[in-house]
Design a protein around this motif. Structure first.
Motif, PDB file in Angstrom:
ATOM      1  N   LEU A 177     -22.438   2.707  18.837  1.00 11.22           N
ATOM      2  CA  LEU A 177     -21.008   2.955  18.847  1.00 11.22           C
ATOM      3  C   LEU A 177     -20.761   4.457  18.819  1.00 11.22           C
ATOM      4  CD1 LEU A 177     -19.691   0.260  16.322  1.00 11.22           C
ATOM      5  CD2 LEU A 177     -19.701   0.167  18.821  1.00 11.22           C
ATOM      6  N   ALA A 178     -20.228   4.969  19.927  1.00 15.93           N
ATOM      7  CA  ALA A 178     -19.932   6.397  20.046  1.00 15.93           C
ATOM      8  C   ALA A 178     -18.428   6.606  19.954  1.00 15.93           C
ATOM      9  CB  ALA A 178     -20.460   6.932  21.376  1.00 15.93           C
ATOM     10  N   LEU A 179     -18.030   7.645  19.244  1.00 17.70           N
ATOM     11  CA  LEU A 179     -16.607   7.949  19.117  1.00 17.70           C
ATOM     12  C   LEU A 179     -16.093   8.617  20.381  1.00 17.70           C
ATOM     13  CD1 LEU A 179     -14.042   8.124  17.331  1.00 17.70           C
ATOM     14  CD2 LEU A 179     -14.849  10.387  16.606  1.00 17.70           C
ATOM     15  N   HIS A 180     -15.053   8.039  20.979  1.00 12.92           N
ATOM     16  CA  HIS A 180     -14.331   8.643  22.094  1.00 12.92           C
ATOM     17  C   HIS A 180     -12.910   8.920  21.610  1.00 12.92           C
ATOM     18  CE1 HIS A 180     -17.066   6.790  25.468  1.00 12.92           C
ATOM     19  NE2 HIS A 180     -17.734   7.489  24.561  1.00 12.92           N
ATOM     20  N   GLY A 181     -12.545  10.188  21.542  1.00 12.73           N
ATOM     21  CA  GLY A 181     -11.223  10.523  21.012  1.00 12.73           C
ATOM     22  C   GLY A 181     -10.638  11.760  21.643  1.00 12.73           C
ATOM     23  N   THR A 182      -9.310  11.815  21.653  1.00 12.73           N
ATOM     24  CA  THR A 182      -8.575  12.946  22.238  1.00 12.73           C
ATOM     25  C   THR A 182      -7.422  13.343  21.329  1.00 12.73           C
ATOM     26  OG1 THR A 182      -9.094  12.135  24.467  1.00 12.73           O
ATOM     27  CG2 THR A 182      -7.325  13.756  24.280  1.00 12.73           C
ATOM     28  N   ILE A 183      -7.203  14.654  21.211  1.00 12.20           N
ATOM     29  CA  ILE A 183      -6.048  15.213  20.486  1.00 12.20           C
ATOM     30  C   ILE A 183      -5.176  15.899  21.521  1.00 12.20           C
ATOM     31  CG2 ILE A 183      -5.292  16.712  18.609  1.00 12.20           C
ATOM     32  CD1 ILE A 183      -8.291  16.651  17.659  1.00 12.20           C
ATOM     33  N   ARG A 184      -3.961  15.423  21.705  1.00 12.08           N
ATOM     34  CA  ARG A 184      -3.050  16.027  22.677  1.00 12.08           C
ATOM     35  C   ARG A 184      -2.044  16.901  21.943  1.00 12.08           C
ATOM     36  NH1 ARG A 184      -4.236  10.940  24.747  1.00 12.08           N
ATOM     37  NH2 ARG A 184      -5.021  10.988  26.904  1.00 12.08           N
ATOM     38  N   THR A 185      -1.998  18.182  22.320  1.00  9.47           N
ATOM     39  CA  THR A 185      -1.167  19.173  21.635  1.00  9.47           C
ATOM     40  C   THR A 185      -0.372  19.984  22.666  1.00  9.47           C
ATOM     41  OG1 THR A 185      -2.650  21.097  21.712  1.00  9.47           O
ATOM     42  CG2 THR A 185      -3.139  19.400  20.072  1.00  9.47           C
ATOM     43  N   PRO A 186       0.583  20.803  22.219  1.00 12.57           N
ATOM     44  CA  PRO A 186       1.281  21.687  23.160  1.00 12.57           C
ATOM     45  C   PRO A 186       0.359  22.696  23.837  1.00 12.57           C
ATOM     46  CG  PRO A 186       2.509  21.506  21.098  1.00 12.57           C
ATOM     47  CD  PRO A 186       1.180  20.868  20.873  1.00 12.57           C
ATOM     48  N   HIS A 187      -0.849  22.880  23.277  1.00 12.38           N
ATOM     49  CA  HIS A 187      -1.799  23.847  23.825  1.00 12.38           C
ATOM     50  C   HIS A 187      -2.864  23.187  24.693  1.00 12.38           C
ATOM     51  CE1 HIS A 187       0.137  26.405  20.874  1.00 12.38           C
ATOM     52  NE2 HIS A 187      -0.235  25.572  19.914  1.00 12.38           N
ATOM     53  N   GLY A 188      -2.720  21.910  24.948  1.00  5.32           N
ATOM     54  CA  GLY A 188      -3.688  21.194  25.767  1.00  5.32           C
ATOM     55  C   GLY A 188      -4.353  20.070  24.998  1.00  5.32           C
ATOM     56  N   SER A 189      -5.298  19.396  25.638  1.00  6.42           N
ATOM     57  CA  SER A 189      -6.024  18.286  25.020  1.00  6.42           C
ATOM     58  C   SER A 189      -7.370  18.768  24.496  1.00  6.42           C
ATOM     59  CB  SER A 189      -6.236  17.172  26.047  1.00  6.42           C
ATOM     60  OG  SER A 189      -4.997  16.590  26.404  1.00  6.42           O
ATOM     61  N   ARG A 245       3.927  14.496  14.389  1.00  7.21           N
ATOM     62  CA  ARG A 245       4.242  15.922  14.282  1.00  7.21           C
ATOM     63  C   ARG A 245       3.443  16.578  13.158  1.00  7.21           C
ATOM     64  NH1 ARG A 245       8.425  17.653  17.355  1.00  7.21           N
ATOM     65  NH2 ARG A 245       9.829  16.048  18.204  1.00  7.21           N
ATOM     66  N   VAL A 246       3.200  17.872  13.317  1.00  9.20           N
ATOM     67  CA  VAL A 246       2.527  18.642  12.278  1.00  9.20           C
ATOM     68  C   VAL A 246       3.508  18.848  11.120  1.00  9.20           C
ATOM     69  CG1 VAL A 246       1.364  20.799  11.694  1.00  9.20           C
ATOM     70  CG2 VAL A 246       1.128  19.833  14.002  1.00  9.20           C
ATOM     71  N   VAL A 247       3.094  18.467   9.919  1.00 10.61           N
ATOM     72  CA  VAL A 247       3.962  18.640   8.755  1.00 10.61           C
ATOM     73  C   VAL A 247       3.384  19.636   7.756  1.00 10.61           C
ATOM     74  CG1 VAL A 247       4.986  16.349   8.961  1.00 10.61           C
ATOM     75  CG2 VAL A 247       2.917  16.659   7.564  1.00 10.61           C
ATOM     76  N   GLU A 248       2.097  19.991   7.914  1.00  9.34           N
ATOM     77  CA  GLU A 248       1.482  20.923   6.968  1.00  9.34           C
ATOM     78  C   GLU A 248       0.199  21.469   7.570  1.00  9.34           C
ATOM     79  OE1 GLU A 248      -0.120  20.937   2.310  1.00  9.34           O
ATOM     80  OE2 GLU A 248       0.744  19.117   3.195  1.00  9.34           O
ATOM     81  N   THR A 249      -0.126  22.710   7.228  1.00 10.22           N
ATOM     82  CA  THR A 249      -1.395  23.303   7.629  1.00 10.22           C
ATOM     83  C   THR A 249      -2.066  23.917   6.398  1.00 10.22           C
ATOM     84  OG1 THR A 249      -0.368  25.433   8.160  1.00 10.22           O
ATOM     85  CG2 THR A 249      -0.567  23.814   9.958  1.00 10.22           C
ATOM     86  N   ARG A 274      -8.880  26.354  16.866  1.00 10.01           N
ATOM     87  CA  ARG A 274      -7.897  25.582  17.628  1.00 10.01           C
ATOM     88  C   ARG A 274      -6.772  25.079  16.721  1.00 10.01           C
ATOM     89  NH1 ARG A 274     -11.690  21.995  21.791  1.00 10.01           N
ATOM     90  NH2 ARG A 274     -11.380  23.384  23.595  1.00 10.01           N
ATOM     91  N   LEU A 275      -7.137  24.562  15.565  1.00 12.71           N
ATOM     92  CA  LEU A 275      -6.117  24.026  14.668  1.00 12.71           C
ATOM     93  C   LEU A 275      -5.164  25.104  14.174  1.00 12.71           C
ATOM     94  CD1 LEU A 275      -8.039  21.395  12.482  1.00 12.71           C
ATOM     95  CD2 LEU A 275      -6.518  20.990  14.427  1.00 12.71           C
ATOM     96  N   ARG A 276      -5.637  26.347  14.082  1.00 10.49           N
ATOM     97  CA  ARG A 276      -4.764  27.424  13.613  1.00 10.49           C
ATOM     98  C   ARG A 276      -3.668  27.770  14.620  1.00 10.49           C
ATOM     99  NH1 ARG A 276      -9.891  29.933  12.020  1.00 10.49           N
ATOM    100  NH2 ARG A 276     -10.262  29.366   9.836  1.00 10.49           N
ATOM    101  N   THR A 277      -3.786  27.272  15.834  1.00  8.97           N
ATOM    102  CA  THR A 277      -2.718  27.512  16.820  1.00  8.97           C
ATOM    103  C   THR A 277      -1.564  26.534  16.656  1.00  8.97           C
ATOM    104  OG1 THR A 277      -3.659  26.049  18.519  1.00  8.97           O
ATOM    105  CG2 THR A 277      -4.446  28.335  18.470  1.00  8.97           C
ATOM    106  N   GLY A 281       6.003  21.176  12.851  1.00 11.10           N
ATOM    107  CA  GLY A 281       7.035  20.692  13.758  1.00 11.10           C
ATOM    108  C   GLY A 281       6.536  20.385  15.156  1.00 11.10           C
ATOM    109  N   GLN A 282       5.378  20.919  15.532  1.00 17.86           N
ATOM    110  CA  GLN A 282       4.865  20.649  16.875  1.00 17.86           C
ATOM    111  C   GLN A 282       4.357  19.214  16.979  1.00 17.86           C
ATOM    112  OE1 GLN A 282       1.930  23.828  17.409  1.00 17.86           O
ATOM    113  NE2 GLN A 282       3.333  24.837  18.851  1.00 17.86           N
ATOM    114  N   ARG A 283       4.477  18.656  18.197  1.00 13.58           N
ATOM    115  CA  ARG A 283       4.028  17.291  18.437  1.00 13.58           C
ATOM    116  C   ARG A 283       2.524  17.266  18.689  1.00 13.58           C
ATOM    117  NH1 ARG A 283       7.844  13.553  18.888  1.00 13.58           N
ATOM    118  NH2 ARG A 283       6.308  12.091  19.725  1.00 13.58           N
ATOM    119  N   VAL A 284       1.870  16.284  18.069  1.00 15.50           N
ATOM    120  CA  VAL A 284       0.431  16.076  18.246  1.00 15.50           C
ATOM    121  C   VAL A 284       0.183  14.572  18.335  1.00 15.50           C
ATOM    122  CG1 VAL A 284      -1.850  16.301  17.220  1.00 15.50           C
ATOM    123  CG2 VAL A 284      -0.219  18.177  17.013  1.00 15.50           C
TER     124      VAL A 284
END
Length: 414
Positions: A177-189, A245-249, A274-277, A281-284
């Motif tokens: 079982l291999a993890l296949h995952g994507t994070i979609r952000t305003p800065h790309g995937s 949405r991002v609520v805390e960093t 990447r996460l520091r960008t 409030g931004q959508r993820v």
């Protein structure tokens, strides 16, 4: 949970052991053929429709191997198998407790797990398992990198993604079982390379859900892909996502309860940058799944490494380290599951097995394929007794049940 092994049963066990060692057939046992190397088994006891229990003994030059075996007919309508686990991925519990909570007919301990962090002073051991975990069709976690594995070295060709799986088709199989995952952000995937894992790959981003629990996530940024003992990375960052949405960093891994519906993204090195960008409030959006190599949806999966394939031992198995072992075997084209744990009782000249010997044993017990599960002090074999209570059948080498990350449970509605 108290072990209900009476003094009379202990004396009987000694008598059987002596009978096997001198080559005689002890009462209540059936002798296997010569190819089984003196393996003897007790008369099978039916625990429930489709589930039987047997003890076995096998003499070796260094002592007697004594073990316990559940034979599970997965084609029986009343039978199901599932992964038992504590309330959190980063937690441990006794097999008897896990089995009792869900009224399992029988259970054995499961995957290797993060039991100690002696190499990282001040870092909390998470108790989380090494490999992927699926319970009742729910994907709980993915595998840590090979080099971050806790336990014996993997044999050639094995990975931390190897699992024993049981599908909704009532068939058992060895799979990956291999993890296949994507994070979609305003800065790309970006690739998502972790799910509720105690260790993340270098440069990666992992997701932690409410199922992780409240243990600190600091361990996830310690070690490297090839060296578990390497130091902890100070270049880390987190972002909490709620309702898309991002609520805390944060600038370091956190701890504490993760609210249901929230996801915490933790990154190290390039992943942290990447996460520091991201800003509040931004959508993820996140998408992930554990991808199987074989068709058919899995009801449950537990991590380990293959020792037997198509009736032949896997290559490169260890022939030196002797300890108590737990294993899951597959027979009859996936229709039969064999769950085995050795007995670690002291004072009876009993011995454990090497991994290579384990492969031979599982073949003698009838398996065509088999997976090595956690052993040593973790090896635990539980069945329900006539009083409807969970009974520890074997003697764990610690003298008591060890708390473990998960277990394989067998259920029958009969």
């Amino acid at each position: 949970m108290k072990q209900r092994l009476s003094k009379a049963r202990t004396v009987a066990a000694v008598a059987v052991a002596w009978g096997v060692l001198v080559g005689g057939a002890a009462a209540g046992t059936t002798r296997a053929n010569a190819a089984d190397g003196g393996l003897t088994r007790s008369t099978p006891v039916r625990l429930a429709p489709g589930v039987t229990y047997t003890e076995f003994r096998m003499p070796l030059s260094r002592g007697l191997v004594h073990g316990h075996l559940l034979t599970v007919d997965l084609s029986a309508p009343a039978v199901t198998v599932d992964l038992l686990h504590p309330a959190a991925v980063a937690a441990r519990a006794r097999v008897s407790e896990l089995a009792g909570e869900r009224d399992a007919v029988g259970a054995v301990n499961g995957d290797f797990f993060d039991i100690s962090e002696a190499q990282h002073p001040g870092v909390e051991a998470t108790g989380s398992s090494v490999g992927p975990a699926v319970s009742s069709g729910r994907e709980l976690k993915a595998a840590v990198p090979n080099g971050q594995r806790f336990g014996p070295a993997l044999p050639p060709g094995a990975t931390t993604e190897d699992v024993l799986g049981v599908g909704y088709d009532h068939r058992a199989r060895l799979d990956r079982l291999a993890l296949h995952g994507t994070i979609r952000t305003p800065h790309g995937s970006w690739p998502l390379r972790g799910l509720n894992q105690y260790a993340l790959p270098e440069g990666a981003i992992g997701a932690y859900t409410a199922e992780w629990g409240q243990v600190s996530r600091e361990r996830a940024v310690c070690g490297t892909d090839t060296d578990r003992a390497a130091g902890c990375d100070t270049d880390a960052a987190e972002a909490t996502i709620r309702n898309g949405r991002v609520v805390e960093t944060a600038e370091r891994p956190g701890a504490g309860v993760i609210e249901p519906g929230s996801v915490i993204l933790l990154g190290r090195e390039a992943g942290a940058r990447r996460l520091r960008t991201l800003h509040v409030g931004q959508r993820v959006r996140l998408a992930h799944r554990l991808a199987s190599r074989l068709p058919g949806r899995l009801r449950c999966a537990v991590g380990g490494f293959p020792v037997l394939r198509n009736g032949h031992p896997a290559g490169g198995l260890d022939t030196a380290a002797v300890t108590m072992r737990t294993s899951a075997g597959i027979a009859h084209h996936g229709r039969t599951l064999l769950l085995m744990a050795l007995d670690g009782e002291k004072g009876l000249h009993q011995t454990g097995l090497t991994v290579r010997e384990l492969a031979d044993l599982m073949a003698r017990l009838g398996a065509r394929d088999a997976l090595d599960l956690d052993g040593g002090g973790s090896s635990t074999f539980v069945t329900r007794d006539q009083h409807d209570e969970e009974q520890v059948r074997n003697h764990p080498t610690d003298g008591r049940e060890r708390r473990v990350a998960n277990a394989v449970g067998v259920f029958s509605t009969g």
